[in-house]
Design an enzyme around this catalytic site. Structure first.
Site, mmCIF file in Angstrom:
data_model
loop_
_atom_site.group_PDB
_atom_site.id
_atom_site.type_symbol
_atom_site.label_atom_id
_atom_site.label_comp_id
_atom_site.label_asym_id
_atom_site.label_seq_id
_atom_site.Cartn_x
_atom_site.Cartn_y
_atom_site.Cartn_z
ATOM 1 C CB SER A 150 20.033 78.401 43.090
ATOM 2 O OG SER A 150 18.997 79.335 43.336
ATOM 3 C CE1 TYR A 163 21.467 81.525 39.008
ATOM 4 C CE2 TYR A 163 19.416 81.180 40.204
ATOM 5 C CZ TYR A 163 20.791 81.326 40.195
ATOM 6 O OH TYR A 163 21.484 81.273 41.373
#
Length: 295
Positions: A150, A163
């Site tokens: 990501s 995250y």
């Protein structure tokens, strides 16, 4: 360093995709079937949704070699057992580490279970699974490892501490592994690390658009990741604003970057209204911080 050949497709190869029941995982599975892969092995935690997806793929492509396996990626023992079965059935040529969970809230509001689950699924599972399959990858046939990380791994952002940490671990692992394998003779194996911003799979429901950075369309993102994997591209940052952000973050004083990211680009407010995907009914049951949905 060795160079890996570019692949036109995964025709005749065996592909394993985690988080394959929906989102980008399902799109990767469709590409594998369209390419006439020898076998397409789908892993997910949601048994019902996994079987529905496999049924649609078999009907759409007439591809009978679509296999499913319910695997909880937060459980190392399940990963080891399922990987052993995949090897016994003929091995894997293309591994797509796609499964992931998103936690979007202040760190203090995370439970320890949510922290552990996010790190287990996003960071540790790709390591465990890759480690289990690595002895045979790229030896008899061309091999690929595609890890979906990501852009959050590269740019700090409020409400994304867990995250971002998990995806940073996945990205660092993936690219470091690439360098190791490039030094290893005798393997036709390439590693691609893919780092997109928010994708419209439903996992980032409620996330705000950032300046010049719309919510990415999942089909275009999946196609870009798949093509990069075939070409053996080491790392992809998507969209172009991610590269610009990296450059600016590197040259600007920290205070100036923080001001730009918060007041102009909107990065630091992008998760203020995050809600995420409504949890699906999962078989077997999982705790609230666990899942295997695709980014």
């Amino acid at each position: 360093m060795t160079r890996t050949q570019v692949l036109e497709s995964v025709h005749g190869l065996t592909v394993l995709i985690t988080g394959a029941a929906q989102g980008m995982g399902e799109l990767f599975a469709r590409r594998a079937c369209a390419d006439n892969a020898a076998r397409v092995v789908l892993w997910d935690l949601n048994a019902q949704l996994l079987e529905e997806t496999a049924g649609k793929l078999r009907a759409a492509f007439g591809h009978e070699s679509v296999e499913t396996q319910v695997v909880d990626l937060a459980d190392p023992a399940q990963i080891a057992e399922a990987a052993s079965q995949a090897l016994s059935a003929g091995g894997i040529d293309v591994l797509v580490n796609n499964a992931g969970v998103v936690t979007g809230k202040p760190f203090a509001q995370h439970s320890t279970g949510q922290i552990s689950s996010a790190m287990a699924v996003n960071a540790l599972a790709p390591m465990y699974l890759t480690h289990a399959l690595l002895p045979q990858l790229g030896l008899q046939r061309p091999g690929r490892i595609l890890t979906i990380a990501s852009a959050a791994a590269l740019v700090s952002n409020p409400n994304m501490s867990v995250y971002a940490a998990s995806k940073a671990a996945a990205a660092s692992f993936s690219d470091s592994l690439r360098l190791e394998l490039e030094r290893e003779p005798g393997r036709n194996l390439a590693v691609t690390t893919f780092c997109p911003t928010y994708v419209d799979t439903g996992m980032f429901a409620g996330a705000r658009r950032m300046l010049f950075t719309p919510l990415l369309e999942k089909q275009q993102v999946a196609d870009r990741a798949w093509d990069a994997m075939l070409r053996a591209t080491p790392m992809v940052l998507l969209p172009w604003t991610s590269k610009l952000g990296q450059a600016l973050r590197g040259v600007l004083p920290r205070a100036a970057w923080d001001l730009l990211a918060e007041k102009v680009l909107g990065i630091y407010h992008s998760m203020d209204d995050f809600s995420g995907r409504t949890p699906a009914v999962v078989q077997p049951a999982a705790d609230p911080g666990r899942g295997t949905a695709a980014d």
